[in-house]
Design a protein around this motif. Structure first.
Motif, PDB file in Angstrom:
ATOM      1  N   ALA A  96       0.814  -1.219   0.000  1.00 53.46           N
ATOM      2  CA  ALA A  96       0.000   0.000   0.000  1.00 53.46           C
ATOM      3  C   ALA A  96       0.840   1.258   0.000  1.00 53.46           C
ATOM      4  CB  ALA A  96      -0.915  -0.013   1.207  1.00 53.46           C
ATOM      5  N   GLY A  97       0.162   2.321  -0.140  1.00 53.81           N
ATOM      6  CA  GLY A  97       0.515   3.735  -0.184  1.00 53.81           C
ATOM      7  C   GLY A  97       1.977   4.143  -0.148  1.00 53.81           C
ATOM      8  N   ARG A  98       2.141   5.455  -0.036  1.00 57.51           N
ATOM      9  CA  ARG A  98       3.450   6.068  -0.019  1.00 57.51           C
ATOM     10  C   ARG A  98       4.245   5.571   1.172  1.00 57.51           C
ATOM     11  NH1 ARG A  98       5.538  10.029   1.836  1.00 57.51           N
ATOM     12  NH2 ARG A  98       3.802  10.498   3.195  1.00 57.51           N
ATOM     13  N   ARG A  99       5.530   5.429   0.967  1.00 59.51           N
ATOM     14  CA  ARG A  99       6.403   5.003   2.048  1.00 59.51           C
ATOM     15  C   ARG A  99       6.448   6.094   3.118  1.00 59.51           C
ATOM     16  NH1 ARG A  99       8.784   1.307  -0.931  1.00 59.51           N
ATOM     17  NH2 ARG A  99       9.501  -0.471   0.228  1.00 59.51           N
ATOM     18  N   VAL A 100       6.541   5.687   4.377  1.00 57.70           N
ATOM     19  CA  VAL A 100       6.603   6.674   5.444  1.00 57.70           C
ATOM     20  C   VAL A 100       8.061   7.078   5.661  1.00 57.70           C
ATOM     21  CG1 VAL A 100       5.991   4.639   6.791  1.00 57.70           C
ATOM     22  CG2 VAL A 100       6.621   6.715   7.950  1.00 57.70           C
ATOM     23  N   THR A 101       8.263   8.394   5.719  1.00 59.04           N
ATOM     24  CA  THR A 101       9.615   8.935   5.855  1.00 59.04           C
ATOM     25  C   THR A 101       9.821   9.520   7.241  1.00 59.04           C
ATOM     26  OG1 THR A 101       9.215  11.216   5.275  1.00 59.04           O
ATOM     27  CG2 THR A 101       9.361   9.649   3.461  1.00 59.04           C
ATOM     28  N   ILE A 102      11.020   9.913   7.481  1.00 51.91           N
ATOM     29  CA  ILE A 102      11.340  10.481   8.782  1.00 51.91           C
ATOM     30  C   ILE A 102      10.566  11.786   8.979  1.00 51.91           C
ATOM     31  CG2 ILE A 102      13.294  11.908   8.100  1.00 51.91           C
ATOM     32  CD1 ILE A 102      14.700  10.917  10.627  1.00 51.91           C
ATOM     33  N   ASN A 103      10.170  12.369   7.880  1.00 51.83           N
ATOM     34  CA  ASN A 103       9.365  13.575   7.928  1.00 51.83           C
ATOM     35  C   ASN A 103       8.029  13.316   8.632  1.00 51.83           C
ATOM     36  OD1 ASN A 103       8.959  16.301   7.203  1.00 51.83           O
ATOM     37  ND2 ASN A 103      10.075  15.865   5.313  1.00 51.83           N
ATOM     38  N   ASP A 104       7.400  12.212   8.244  1.00 51.92           N
ATOM     39  CA  ASP A 104       6.118  11.862   8.843  1.00 51.92           C
ATOM     40  C   ASP A 104       6.294  11.627  10.337  1.00 51.92           C
ATOM     41  OD1 ASP A 104       5.145  11.877   6.219  1.00 51.92           O
ATOM     42  OD2 ASP A 104       5.795   9.792   5.940  1.00 51.92           O
ATOM     43  N   VAL A 105       7.368  10.953  10.680  1.00 55.98           N
ATOM     44  CA  VAL A 105       7.623  10.682  12.093  1.00 55.98           C
ATOM     45  C   VAL A 105       7.804  12.001  12.842  1.00 55.98           C
ATOM     46  CG1 VAL A 105       9.222   9.628  13.718  1.00 55.98           C
ATOM     47  CG2 VAL A 105       8.688   8.464  11.571  1.00 55.98           C
ATOM     48  N   ALA A 106       8.604  12.892  12.247  1.00 54.59           N
ATOM     49  CA  ALA A 106       8.871  14.172  12.895  1.00 54.59           C
ATOM     50  C   ALA A 106       7.578  14.959  13.107  1.00 54.59           C
ATOM     51  CB  ALA A 106       9.865  14.971  12.058  1.00 54.59           C
ATOM     52  N   SER A 107       6.753  15.019  12.080  1.00 54.30           N
ATOM     53  CA  SER A 107       5.502  15.771  12.223  1.00 54.30           C
ATOM     54  C   SER A 107       4.653  15.171  13.334  1.00 54.30           C
ATOM     55  CB  SER A 107       4.686  15.741  10.924  1.00 54.30           C
ATOM     56  OG  SER A 107       5.503  15.730   9.818  1.00 54.30           O
ATOM     57  N   LEU A 108       4.506  13.866  13.276  1.00 56.88           N
ATOM     58  CA  LEU A 108       3.658  13.211  14.270  1.00 56.88           C
ATOM     59  C   LEU A 108       4.174  13.470  15.686  1.00 56.88           C
ATOM     60  CD1 LEU A 108       1.299  11.460  14.985  1.00 56.88           C
ATOM     61  CD2 LEU A 108       2.715   9.430  14.600  1.00 56.88           C
ATOM     62  N   ALA A 109       5.489  13.480  15.829  1.00 54.55           N
ATOM     63  CA  ALA A 109       6.059  13.694  17.156  1.00 54.55           C
ATOM     64  C   ALA A 109       6.138  15.185  17.486  1.00 54.55           C
ATOM     65  CB  ALA A 109       7.445  13.065  17.230  1.00 54.55           C
ATOM     66  N   GLY A 110       5.905  16.025  16.491  1.00 56.69           N
ATOM     67  CA  GLY A 110       5.953  17.461  16.732  1.00 56.69           C
ATOM     68  C   GLY A 110       7.357  17.996  16.920  1.00 56.69           C
ATOM     69  N   VAL A 111       8.318  17.425  16.202  1.00 49.77           N
ATOM     70  CA  VAL A 111       9.688  17.918  16.261  1.00 49.77           C
ATOM     71  C   VAL A 111      10.208  18.095  14.837  1.00 49.77           C
ATOM     72  CG1 VAL A 111      10.148  16.770  18.448  1.00 49.77           C
ATOM     73  CG2 VAL A 111      10.640  15.597  16.304  1.00 49.77           C
ATOM     74  N   SER A 112      11.415  18.616  14.748  1.00 51.10           N
ATOM     75  CA  SER A 112      12.021  18.737  13.420  1.00 51.10           C
ATOM     76  C   SER A 112      12.618  17.398  13.001  1.00 51.10           C
ATOM     77  CB  SER A 112      13.134  19.767  13.453  1.00 51.10           C
ATOM     78  OG  SER A 112      14.236  19.247  14.148  1.00 51.10           O
ATOM     79  N   ILE A 113      12.901  17.277  11.697  1.00 51.14           N
ATOM     80  CA  ILE A 113      13.457  16.009  11.258  1.00 51.14           C
ATOM     81  C   ILE A 113      14.843  15.786  11.840  1.00 51.14           C
ATOM     82  CG2 ILE A 113      12.133  15.868   9.125  1.00 51.14           C
ATOM     83  CD1 ILE A 113      14.523  16.971   7.657  1.00 51.14           C
ATOM     84  N   ALA A 114      15.556  16.868  12.097  1.00 56.78           N
ATOM     85  CA  ALA A 114      16.879  16.706  12.695  1.00 56.78           C
ATOM     86  C   ALA A 114      16.761  16.025  14.053  1.00 56.78           C
ATOM     87  CB  ALA A 114      17.556  18.053  12.831  1.00 56.78           C
ATOM     88  N   THR A 115      15.862  16.520  14.852  1.00 56.40           N
ATOM     89  CA  THR A 115      15.671  15.922  16.167  1.00 56.40           C
ATOM     90  C   THR A 115      15.193  14.486  16.052  1.00 56.40           C
ATOM     91  OG1 THR A 115      15.086  18.083  16.993  1.00 56.40           O
ATOM     92  CG2 THR A 115      14.483  16.200  18.352  1.00 56.40           C
ATOM     93  N   ALA A 116      14.280  14.283  15.131  1.00 53.39           N
ATOM     94  CA  ALA A 116      13.786  12.920  14.948  1.00 53.39           C
ATOM     95  C   ALA A 116      14.942  11.990  14.610  1.00 53.39           C
ATOM     96  CB  ALA A 116      12.741  12.898  13.831  1.00 53.39           C
ATOM     97  N   SER A 117      15.797  12.427  13.696  1.00 50.71           N
ATOM     98  CA  SER A 117      16.942  11.605  13.309  1.00 50.71           C
ATOM     99  C   SER A 117      17.803  11.281  14.522  1.00 50.71           C
ATOM    100  CB  SER A 117      17.765  12.340  12.251  1.00 50.71           C
ATOM    101  OG  SER A 117      18.947  11.639  11.968  1.00 50.71           O
ATOM    102  N   LYS A 118      18.094  12.319  15.293  1.00 51.24           N
ATOM    103  CA  LYS A 118      18.947  12.083  16.453  1.00 51.24           C
ATOM    104  C   LYS A 118      18.291  11.123  17.440  1.00 51.24           C
ATOM    105  CE  LYS A 118      19.971  16.538  16.635  1.00 51.24           C
ATOM    106  NZ  LYS A 118      20.611  17.851  16.899  1.00 51.24           N
ATOM    107  N   THR A 132      11.407  13.684  24.778  1.00 47.38           N
ATOM    108  CA  THR A 132      11.273  13.895  23.337  1.00 47.38           C
ATOM    109  C   THR A 132      11.591  12.610  22.581  1.00 47.38           C
ATOM    110  OG1 THR A 132      12.078  16.130  23.708  1.00 47.38           O
ATOM    111  CG2 THR A 132      12.006  15.335  21.429  1.00 47.38           C
ATOM    112  N   ARG A 133      12.691  12.018  22.995  1.00 52.21           N
ATOM    113  CA  ARG A 133      13.096  10.772  22.324  1.00 52.21           C
ATOM    114  C   ARG A 133      11.965   9.771  22.368  1.00 52.21           C
ATOM    115  NH1 ARG A 133      18.164   8.886  21.574  1.00 52.21           N
ATOM    116  NH2 ARG A 133      18.948  10.459  23.010  1.00 52.21           N
TER     117      ARG A 133
END
Lengths: 334, 334
Positions: free
Chosen positions: A2-24, A36-37
């Motif tokens: 199914a659908g579009r692959r989920v990216t770190i962007n989606d994770v960041a938005s859902l968690a309400g942080v930037s992608i940099a923070t999500a990556s870390k 936050t983690r």
DNA sequence: TACGTTTCCGAAAACCTTTTAGTTCTCGGG
DNA sequence: CCCGAGAACTAAAAGGTTTTCGGAAACGTA
């Protein structure tokens, strides 16, 4: 499916942080508050996020993937090596890309290019025999390790079974059993494996001050040849009390024909095979004493040294890996 | 083993064009003058430029790579399937990533994640037996095709050998030779392969209005069991004139024991094996008539259907691939 | 010359992640 | 209340390629 692959962007938005923070957060780096983690990890789990290895590899220059290039059709010898390698890699997070060149140099080049364009971190080349094979290392910007069939360039890293030592070990076993009239039936002379094993035999006999019974009988690696050789040998050298065969196939044929001719194995004649190909060695009667080349260990070792080479710690040269003897009924004490 | 990788940027500079133009020239797109294209191609050749598949894949979402997940240790059946698949893929520009789960569900999940994070375009799952296995397709955003061992979800795409048909074919051959007292020696009952082959036997006998000689003898897939069964059967059912064995290993053991007990093969008893495992089937004496499951073709077909599925043309269901009979000496006409 | 059409080329965005180099926040101390 | 330090966070760049779209050049026509 199914659908579009989920990216770190989606994770960041859902968690309400930037992608940099999500990556870390995802990579366990410092500089991110525990709470936050946790939020990021939860978001990643909820979306079942899988980092895109392509993007990561593009950036880091490391794909955590190695190529495995076989020249035979992943035959009798390639498989265990492959398994050992996969084993060594699998322990970490490595993946293996398999290519089978079918003994064709053009196809090999083609596969090599395909592997390189996919930016593998290293390559294992598995030979179809222990005969040295052309090196590919010059054309390749990543480390290469050769397994089973060594490279013809001594500066490359190669791992091969110690056939000379393995054969000597087999013959020493026969000598220890008190056998003195030892014959040798083996495969085609143009196989280095056959020549090496004959050499091991020679060394062991010489050390014991013992003569070989008859000339070495060169033939093919088949059961048929083993039978044929048995018939000839028992005719020509009736006093033979032991036979060292160059492969289990040859040995299986030999044992069968010898028994049909009324010679008991191991009573009258002790027989040793080579390869420990279990479908043959354990199923013939009597079960075959045979030399095991530790191919899976060889594959694993090759993989480990590929790791080392990827890490800048190359170990040039042709490394001979010890074999071991598997003692079964075909050489039982009288 | 040298310097920085050459990128399309280097090619473009050397050819004196922009990277956009270089890309178009290299990919055979329109909108680029013949002379310019030539210049770019020459530059690429000079630098021996290899496009970075990671970057390309990142953009296009297609890696031209498929995963091959085996559950057995790439054993007897995995290999040909793997070869067939590699063959079908190799024709194009596909690469195969090999993972061996060693029959461990945890490890399978692990490998699956590794494959997905590397963004494979599809996955072939090779079973260790023809018993249905748990589907993985739900958790996976790419097409999956099952080979040899089918998925337990009928909506998935599976390719299995037609064991019922293969067995029937074998038995019909025996009947055509005039044999009427046909016995069956096979492997463990919990193998669907064993049950299917017994079913094929039943169907063929029933169609011919013929009774099976004795009960089906369930055992193991070993040569040892073949020998043991031969001893029992020849005692219990002396009138038997043909045996259909569930595997070549069983058949090889059976032939050996029968001959030792003074029954000639095929004179007194015709024997048919299954698998066409050539190291056994061609080397026993007499050479074995046997059923070949066309595993390499099966693998190739699975790969082709994976292509189709990747292209949106899935073909759900369990597809049974025909076997063929290889006639050798163990059923020669009397 | 002015204008329209082709033909060819290049700038820039997009793909997804990691890392660098800030920027903002928090909080204790003066 | 302000400052400074450290912690926590973010914007942006980088990695290599393809693709879109706008622009320039070349050429023909009025």
């Amino acid at each position: 499916m199914a659908g579009r692959r989920v990216t770190i962007n989606d994770v960041a938005s859902l968690a309400g942080v930037s992608i940099a923070t999500a990556s870390k957060a995802l990579n366990g780096r410092q500089d991110v508050r525990a709470s936050t983690r946790e939020r990021v990890l939860a978001a990643a789990a909820e979306l079942s996020f899988q980092p895109n290895a392509l993007a990561r590899g593009l950036l880091s220059g490391q794909t955590r993937t190695v190529g495995l290039l076989t020249s035979d059709s992943v035959g009798r010898f390639g498989i265990p090596v492959l398994l050992g390698a996969e084993d060594a890699f699998g322990a970490g997070e490595m993946a293996v890309m398999l290519c089978d060149a079918r003994g064709d140099a053009i196809r090999e080049q083609h596969h090599l290019r395909a592997l390189l364009s996919r930016r593998v971190d290293g390559i294992i080349v598995v030979g179809e025999s222990t005969n040295p094979r052309p090196s590919v290392s010059k054309d390749v910007p990543v480390p290469v390790v050769y397994a089973y069939g060594p490279s013809d360039d001594p500066e490359d890293v190669s791992f091969v079974p110690d056939d000379v030592g393995g054969a000597a070990m087999a013959v020493e076993h026969l000598l220890a059993l008190g056998r003195r009239r030892i014959a040798h039936v083996t495969g085609p002379r143009h196989y280095k494996a056959a020549r090496d094993r004959a050499e091991g035999l020679r060394i062991a006999l010489e050390a014991a001050g013992c003569e070989q019974a008859g000339e070495t009988m060169w033939g093919s690696w088949s059961q048929r040849w083993g039978r044929h050789a048995a018939e000839m040998l028992l005719m020509a050298e009736p006093g033979v009390d032991a036979v060292f065969c160059g492969s289990d196939q040859v040995a299986a044929g030999f044992v069968e024909a010898a028994r049909e001719r009324g010679r008991s194995v191991p009573g009258d004649i002790a027989v040793i095979g080579y390869d420990n190909w279990e479908v043959l060695s354990t199923e013939t009667r009597p079960a075959l004493t045979t030399v095991d080349m530790n191919l899976e260990l060889l594959g694993r070792t090759a993989a480990q040294h590929l790791f080392a080479a990827m890490d800048g710690r190359a170990t040039p040269g042709v490394h001979r890996m010890p074999c071991h003897l598997v003692i079964r009924d075909s050489t039982a004490a009288a």
